[in-house]
Design a protein around this motif. Structure first.
Motif, short mmCIF file in Angstrom:
data_model
loop_
_atom_site.label_atom_id
_atom_site.label_comp_id
_atom_site.label_asym_id
_atom_site.label_seq_id
_atom_site.Cartn_x
_atom_site.Cartn_y
_atom_site.Cartn_z
N GLN A 1 0.48 4.60 12.53
CA GLN A 1 -0.62 4.85 13.46
C GLN A 1 -1.91 5.05 12.68
O GLN A 1 -1.89 5.52 11.53
CB GLN A 1 -0.32 6.08 14.32
N PRO A 2 -3.06 4.72 13.29
CA PRO A 2 -4.33 4.79 12.55
C PRO A 2 -4.69 6.19 12.03
O PRO A 2 -5.48 6.30 11.10
CB PRO A 2 -5.36 4.33 13.59
N ASP A 3 -4.11 7.24 12.63
CA ASP A 3 -4.43 8.58 12.12
C ASP A 3 -3.70 8.89 10.82
O ASP A 3 -4.01 9.89 10.16
CB ASP A 3 -4.12 9.65 13.17
N LEU A 4 -2.75 8.02 10.41
CA LEU A 4 -2.01 8.26 9.18
C LEU A 4 -1.97 7.05 8.24
O LEU A 4 -1.43 7.14 7.14
CB LEU A 4 -0.57 8.69 9.48
N PHE A 5 -2.50 5.93 8.67
CA PHE A 5 -2.52 4.75 7.79
C PHE A 5 -3.75 3.91 8.05
O PHE A 5 -4.09 3.64 9.20
CB PHE A 5 -1.27 3.89 8.00
N ARG A 6 -4.42 3.51 6.98
CA ARG A 6 -5.60 2.64 7.07
C ARG A 6 -5.59 1.63 5.93
O ARG A 6 -5.11 1.93 4.84
CB ARG A 6 -6.89 3.45 6.97
N PHE A 7 -6.15 0.48 6.20
CA PHE A 7 -6.50 -0.48 5.15
C PHE A 7 -7.99 -0.34 4.87
O PHE A 7 -8.80 -0.37 5.81
CB PHE A 7 -6.25 -1.92 5.60
N GLY A 8 -8.38 -0.24 3.61
CA GLY A 8 -9.78 -0.32 3.26
C GLY A 8 -10.11 -1.78 2.97
O GLY A 8 -9.71 -2.31 1.93
N GLY B 1 -1.99 11.17 5.34
CA GLY B 1 -2.13 9.74 5.54
C GLY B 1 -2.29 8.99 4.23
O GLY B 1 -2.50 9.57 3.16
N TYR B 2 -2.20 7.66 4.33
CA TYR B 2 -2.30 6.80 3.16
C TYR B 2 -3.24 5.64 3.43
O TYR B 2 -3.22 5.05 4.52
CB TYR B 2 -0.92 6.25 2.78
N LYS B 3 -4.08 5.30 2.44
CA LYS B 3 -5.04 4.20 2.59
C LYS B 3 -5.10 3.36 1.32
O LYS B 3 -5.68 3.78 0.32
CB LYS B 3 -6.44 4.75 2.91
N PRO B 4 -4.47 2.17 1.34
CA PRO B 4 -4.67 1.23 0.23
C PRO B 4 -6.01 0.54 0.42
O PRO B 4 -6.38 0.16 1.54
CB PRO B 4 -3.50 0.25 0.38
N ALA B 5 -6.76 0.36 -0.66
CA ALA B 5 -8.10 -0.23 -0.55
C ALA B 5 -8.38 -1.11 -1.76
O ALA B 5 -7.99 -0.79 -2.88
CB ALA B 5 -9.15 0.87 -0.45
N SER C 1 -8.11 3.37 -4.15
CA SER C 1 -9.20 2.86 -4.97
C SER C 1 -10.54 2.90 -4.25
O SER C 1 -10.59 3.01 -3.02
CB SER C 1 -8.92 1.39 -5.36
N THR C 2 -11.59 2.76 -5.04
CA THR C 2 -12.92 2.60 -4.46
C THR C 2 -13.18 1.15 -4.07
O THR C 2 -14.09 0.86 -3.31
CB THR C 2 -14.01 3.02 -5.46
N GLY C 3 -12.39 0.24 -4.62
CA GLY C 3 -12.65 -1.19 -4.45
C GLY C 3 -13.58 -1.73 -5.52
O GLY C 3 -13.84 -2.93 -5.58
N VAL D 1 -8.77 -2.92 -11.28
CA VAL D 1 -7.48 -2.98 -10.61
C VAL D 1 -7.53 -2.04 -9.42
O VAL D 1 -7.82 -0.85 -9.57
CB VAL D 1 -6.32 -2.56 -11.55
N ASN D 2 -7.22 -2.56 -8.23
CA ASN D 2 -7.32 -1.75 -7.02
C ASN D 2 -5.93 -1.49 -6.45
O ASN D 2 -5.03 -1.12 -7.18
CB ASN D 2 -8.26 -2.44 -6.03
N ALA D 3 -5.73 -1.67 -5.16
CA ALA D 3 -4.43 -1.39 -4.54
C ALA D 3 -3.38 -2.37 -5.05
O ALA D 3 -3.60 -3.57 -5.09
CB ALA D 3 -4.55 -1.48 -3.02
#
Length: 307
Positions: A271-278, A241-245, A209-211, A215-217
Motif C-alpha cells: 500500500q502507498p503508506d508503506l511502499f513507494r517508488f522514487g 515503509g520502504y522506498k527504492p529510488a 538513494s537520492t538518485g 549506484v542507486n536502488a
C-alpha cells in the motif's frame, strides 16, 4: 525507541547469498495479461512522481502535478476499470513546494520535499534542521532527509541515531523518509545497520538513494533493507515503509520490486503508506505497457511526457 547497539552490532549481511537470492527474482516472478495490468496499476499508485533538477520551474511542477492527478490517459483507465487512479505523492525541492501544493489542492495527493542539504547532506546541521521546519511550514506532508554517510562509514552509530532523532522531531506531523544513499555506504552490512538505526530513531520510511549517486536502488540492497524492516516489525510491532529510488525506469522492474515486497513483507506493505517508488520516467513506461494491453499497440515514449 532507545538506541540498541547490541542489536545493531549483531546485524550482518551474507553478500553472496543475498546476491544469489536477488538474481533469481527477475526470472522466477512474472505476471501476464490482466494480472500484469493490475500490478502495473498498483505500481502507479505507489510512485513518488519526482522532479529534482536545477532547472525546475513552477510551470514544470504544475505540469508534473497534472500528470500525478491523471497518470494514465482517461480512456485507458476507463477500459481498465481504474478511474480515479493517482500516484502516491509528488516529490520536489523546497522552493517548488508552494506551486505543487496549489496544483494538488483537493486531490488528496501529498507533497514530499527533499531536505537536509540534499543530496550530499553536508550543510551546517542547524540549517538542515531549519530546512525541514521551513518545508513543513510551506505545506510538505512528507520530508525526504539524507543521513550523514560519514557516521555510517566510521561506525559512529550514536551520532547517526541522534541526527535522525533530531530530524524526526523537526518533521512534526509530517512523515519522514530517511535516505541512506546506499551506494556510498561501503557494504551491505553497513546498509543493514544504518537501516536499523534510522528505524530506531523514528523514520517512517527508509529509502535507498537520492538518485544522484553513481549506484542507486538495486535488488541486493533492497533485500537487505526489507529484511531489516521485517526484523524491526517482528521485534517492535511497528511497520516502517520502504522506498527504492533511482534507476527504476522500466515497468518490468517495478513488477520485480513489487514481487519482492510481497514475498518478504506481505500484502500490507503493498500500500502507498508503506511502499513507494522514487521515479519519474517509470510512469511513462508503465503507461505505454497499459496502452499496449488495452489496444494491442505500443506508442512512442514521447507521447507520455512527465512535465
Amino acid at each position: 525507541m532507545e538506541l540498541d547497539l547490541d542489536w545493531v552490532r549483531t546485524a550482518q549481511a551474507n553478500t553472496s547469498a543475498i546476491e544469489r537470492r536477488a538474481a533469481t527474482l527477475p526470472g522466477r516472478r512474472s505476471v501476464k495479461k490482466d494480472y500484469q495490468a493490475a500490478w502495473l496499476c498498483k505500481a502507479i499508485s505507489c510512485i513518488d512522481l519526482t522532479t529534482l533538477a536545477g532547472d525546475d520551474t513552477a510551470g514544470r511542477v504544475q505540469r508534473l502535478c497534472a500528470k500525478a492527478r491523471q497518470p494514465v490517459r482517461a480512456d485507458l483507465l476507463q477500459a481498465l476499470g481504474m478511474q480515479g487512479l493517482t500516484v502516491g505523492a509528488v516529490c520536489v525541492y523546497h522552493d517548488m513546494i508552494a506551486p505543487a501544493v496549489e496544483a494538488l489542492k483537493g486531490s488528496g495527493i501529498p507533497v514530499a520535499a527533499v531536505s537536509t542539504g540534499f543530496p550530499a547532506g553536508l550543510s551546517p546541521f542547524h540549517l538542515r534542521v531549519a530546512e525541514i521546519e521551513e518545508s513543513v511550514k510551506a505545506g510538505a506532508h512528507e520530508i525526504d532527509i539524507v543521513i550523514s554517510r560519514r557516521h555510517v562509514l566510521t561506525g559512529d552509530w550514536q551520532a547517526l541515531y541522534d541526527e535522525m532523532k533530531t530530524f524526526r522531531a523537526a518533521c512534526g506531523d509530517a512523515h519522514v523518509k530517511a535516505i541512506l544513499a546506499t551506494g556510498e555506504l561501503g557494504s551491505l552490512r553497513n546498509v543493514a545497520r544504518a537501516s536499523l538505526i534510522c528505524m530506531m530513531a523514528g523514520a517512517d520510511f527508509i529509502k535507498t538513494s537520492t538518485g544522484k549517486e553513481s549506484v542507486n536502488a538495486t535488488l541486493p540492497v533492497s533485500l537487505v533493507m526489507i529484511r531489516a524492516i521485517r526484523d524491526y516489525y517482528d521485534r517492535t510491532g511497528y511497520r516502517v515503509g520502504y522506498k527504492p529510488a533511482g534507476g527504476i525506469s522500466k515497468a518490468k522492474d517495478s513488477l520485480v520490486y513489487l514481487s519482492l515486497i510481497k514475498e518478504e513483507l506481505g500484502n500490507r506493505w503493498l500500500q502507498p503508506d508503506l511502499f513507494r517508488f522514487g521515479a519519474s520516467s517509470l510512469l511513462g513506461d508503465i503507461e505505454r505497457q497499459l496502452e499496449h494491453h488495452v489496444t494491442g499497440a505500443y506508442s512512442a515514449s514521447y507521447r507520455h511526457p512527465m512535465g
